[in-house]
Design a protein around this motif. Structure first.
Motif, PDB file in Angstrom:
ATOM      1  N   LEU A   1     -28.767 -34.330 -43.802  1.00  0.00           N
ATOM      2  CA  LEU A   1     -28.789 -32.897 -43.927  1.00  0.00           C
ATOM      3  C   LEU A   1     -29.390 -32.072 -43.164  1.00  0.00           C
ATOM      4  O   LEU A   1     -28.767 -30.846 -42.703  1.00  0.00           O
ATOM      5  N   ARG A   2     -30.547 -32.348 -42.496  1.00  0.00           N
ATOM      6  CA  ARG A   2     -31.383 -31.473 -41.746  1.00  0.00           C
ATOM      7  C   ARG A   2     -30.437 -31.381 -40.351  1.00  0.00           C
ATOM      8  O   ARG A   2     -30.416 -30.229 -39.711  1.00  0.00           O
ATOM      9  N   ILE A   3     -30.186 -32.490 -39.952  1.00  0.00           N
ATOM     10  CA  ILE A   3     -29.550 -32.573 -38.530  1.00  0.00           C
ATOM     11  C   ILE A   3     -28.061 -31.956 -38.753  1.00  0.00           C
ATOM     12  O   ILE A   3     -27.733 -30.869 -38.063  1.00  0.00           O
ATOM     13  N   ARG A   4     -27.453 -31.861 -39.845  1.00  0.00           N
ATOM     14  CA  ARG A   4     -26.071 -31.286 -39.811  1.00  0.00           C
ATOM     15  C   ARG A   4     -26.246 -29.516 -40.013  1.00  0.00           C
ATOM     16  O   ARG A   4     -25.600 -28.977 -39.501  1.00  0.00           O
ATOM     17  N   SER A   5     -27.360 -29.375 -40.795  1.00  0.00           N
ATOM     18  CA  SER A   5     -27.933 -28.020 -40.714  1.00  0.00           C
ATOM     19  C   SER A   5     -28.138 -27.556 -39.470  1.00  0.00           C
ATOM     20  O   SER A   5     -27.630 -26.188 -39.155  1.00  0.00           O
TER      21      SER A   5
END
Length: 160
Positions: A19-23
């Motif tokens: 989720l952090r990478i996508r964000s």
């Protein structure tokens, strides 16, 4: 008869990284647009350099550091061999119960970011038209395959 929710398990910790990478990728696109806007505004007005980029960058950091983990913590699931329970949502809480008897097709998918974090997405296609697709992201591939195999066994046992 009152509804008794099943105790939910949290998603895998690796999914927080996904989720952090996508964000971060989304905010990187926003930052690129902010640079273009700032160049245009600096050319047309006397706006201070870094004003737009700084604001977008600050919102991005706050989102990645504080909001993404909060979103991750609001997801949970449970599999009871007869039903899959999926709950998510921060502002609006959604609790979905999928009876195994309604499942028609099952997918387990894993993109490159998910593969690097050792998580997968279990996708259930159910009978009906509205909300006929239920996706559970952020569980281990082994767990997703186990749930898939149990559901497949139940489907093959069902009389037609």
């Amino acid at each position: 008869m009152a509804f008794e929710p099943v105790p939910l398990q949290p998603l895998e910790r690796g999914y927080l990284r996904v989720l952090r990478i996508r964000s971060a990728l989304g905010w990187l696109i926003a930052l690129t647009v902010a640079v273009a806007v700032e160049v245009f505004l600096h050319w047309r007005t006397d706006i201070s350099p870094g004003f737009v980029v700084g604001a977008v960058g600050l919102f991005g950091v706050v989102s990645i550091v504080f909001l993404v983990p909060r979103r991750w913590r609001r997801w949970g699931y449970a599999f009871t061999d007869r039903e899959l329970h999926v709950a998510y949502g921060w502002f609006t809480r959604v609790y979905t119960v999928v009876p195994v008897s309604r499942v028609q097709h099952i997918d387990v998918s894993q993109g490159p970011i998910e593969r690097s974090a050792n998580v997968a997405t279990l996708i259930l296609h159910t009978a009906g038209t509205e909300n006929s697709l239920v996706a559970l992201s952020g569980i281990s591939r082994k767990r997703a395959e186990h749930i898939r195999d149990v559901i497949r066994g139940r489907i093959s046992e069902a009389p037609w």
